[in-house]
Design an enzyme around this catalytic site. Structure first.
Site, short mmCIF file in Angstrom:
data_model
loop_
_atom_site.label_atom_id
_atom_site.label_comp_id
_atom_site.label_asym_id
_atom_site.label_seq_id
_atom_site.Cartn_x
_atom_site.Cartn_y
_atom_site.Cartn_z
N ASP A 43 -5.67 -10.75 10.45
CA ASP A 43 -5.93 -9.34 10.20
C ASP A 43 -6.39 -9.17 8.75
OD1 ASP A 43 -5.47 -6.42 11.19
OD2 ASP A 43 -4.67 -6.51 9.15
N TYR A 48 -8.42 -5.21 0.93
CA TYR A 48 -7.48 -6.25 0.47
C TYR A 48 -8.13 -7.17 -0.57
CZ TYR A 48 -4.99 -4.84 4.75
OH TYR A 48 -4.37 -4.13 5.75
N LYS A 77 -11.41 -3.98 8.48
CA LYS A 77 -11.28 -2.51 8.45
C LYS A 77 -12.26 -1.88 7.47
CE LYS A 77 -6.37 -3.35 9.19
NZ LYS A 77 -6.03 -4.48 8.30
N HIS A 110 -9.86 2.32 8.63
CA HIS A 110 -8.58 1.97 8.00
C HIS A 110 -7.62 3.16 7.88
CE1 HIS A 110 -6.88 -1.25 5.06
NE2 HIS A 110 -5.91 -0.59 5.64
#
Ligand code: A2P
Length: 318
Positions: A43, A48, A77, A110
């Site tokens: 994921d 990130y 996302k 997201h």
């Protein structure tokens, strides 16, 4: 490994690897170790800021013959500054470049929060765009086109409450197939779970261990530590398992996908082994009784003064 099944017969491994806060410098080794151990679901997310390293780990694992692309399930996302319909495909293509992939298995919106393009973390009200000005349905239309272009096999959302999910489904040509939300015994979200089940939307549980390594400014001073909950610890001891394994097994037993994050090979192995831990009906009842509406990822960062977003709008009345 259990899988969650999609209408086109694709299957998502129920236990995946979370990569939020998996730091550059650590995440490549962690993803390679995870694939070696048998993880097949990773994921990711643009925000990130570690997709390039994850891409290296995936490419090397494939080149070394440890796994094939078809065996992997890769999610990413769309970040909040790319909700404008014309920004969606370029954002996905940037993730694909970093991940060294030609398609994703799943691409999620997201958050139901829009920023002005280029604003990564908003600092003032003017950094946001309201959903009246840029409705989620418009972003969704661009997400649907990504499936048609073969850039992702499935599309979904994250952090959507039941009402927002249903209204998105209402206007969709391709309804969202997954909603990724915070889920654990302290936040079981029964109404959302029931809505998703009825609508045929899979749930992925994020922060299943209570996200203990969140930055200090995202933590409440008094917050209970899920991994140290006495009930969780007692059930773990009775099974000769760890508290993390009990929490992962709880999510799997509910039929959710679950994405515990770790960068430690020992904990990666431990977490994967939770897939074979069978909780009893009594364990499940005791874990069910831990519900306390405790959200660790509160979304307070979207409710800055002057922001068009409120926590009540995001999660519903408390
Ligand atoms: P680490 O990455 O050093 O293993 P969540 O998935 O809820 O966001 O929680 C992730 C956090 O939990 C990380 O701090 C991670 O640390 C830690 N963690 C992951 N697996 C375990 C485990 N089996 N036991 C204890 N802590 C764990």
């Amino acid at each position: 490994m259990n899988t969650l099944k999609f209408n086109n017969h694709d299957e998502m491994p129920a236990l995946g690897l979370g990569t939020w806060r998996a730091a550059p410098g650590q995440v490549k080794a962690a993803v390679k170790a995870a694939i070696e151990l048998g993880y097949r679901h990773i994921d990711c997310a643009s925000i990130y800021q570690n997709e390039a390293e994850i891409g290296q780990a995936i490419a090397e694992s494939i080149a070394e013959g440890r796994v094939t692309r078809r065996e992997l399930w890769i999610t990413s996302k769309l970040w909040n500054d790319a909700h404008a319909p014309e920004a969606v495909e370029p954002a996905l293509r940037r993730s694909l470049d970093r991940l060294q992939l030609d398609h994703l298995d799943l691409y999620l919106i997201h958050w139901p929060i829009a920023h002005r393009q280029g604003v990564i973390f908003p600092r003032r009200g003017a950094d946001f765009v309201s959903l009246d000005a840029l409705p989620l349905a418009a972003t969704w239309g661009a997400m649907e086109a990504l499936v048609e272009a073969g850039l992702t096999r499935h599309i979904g959302v994250s952090n959507l409450r039941a009402e927002a999910l249903l209204s998105l489904i209402d206007g969709a040509r391709r309804p969202p197939e997954v909603n990724q939300v915070e889920l654990h015994p302290y936040l079981q979200q029964p109404q959302l779970v029931a809505t998703c089940r009825a609508a045929g939307v899979h749930l992925t549980a994020y922060s299943p261990l209570g996200s203990p390594d969140r930055p200090a400014d995202l933590k409440a001073p008094d917050e209970p530590i899920l991994l140290q909950d006495p009930t969780v610890m007692a059930i773990a001891e009775a099974h000769g398992a760890s508290p993390a394994q009990v929490l992962i097994a709880w999510s799997l037993a509910q039929g959710h996908a679950v994405i515990p994050k770790s960068v430690s090979p020992a904990r990666l192995a431990q977490n994967l082994a939770a897939a074979t831990l069978r909780l009893t009906a009594k364990d499940m009842a005791q874990l069910g009784a831990l519900e306390r509406g405790r959200r660790y990822v509160t979304g307070a960062f979207w409710a800055l003064p002057g922001s068009p977003y409120t926590l009540e709008g995001l999660w519903g009345p408390r």
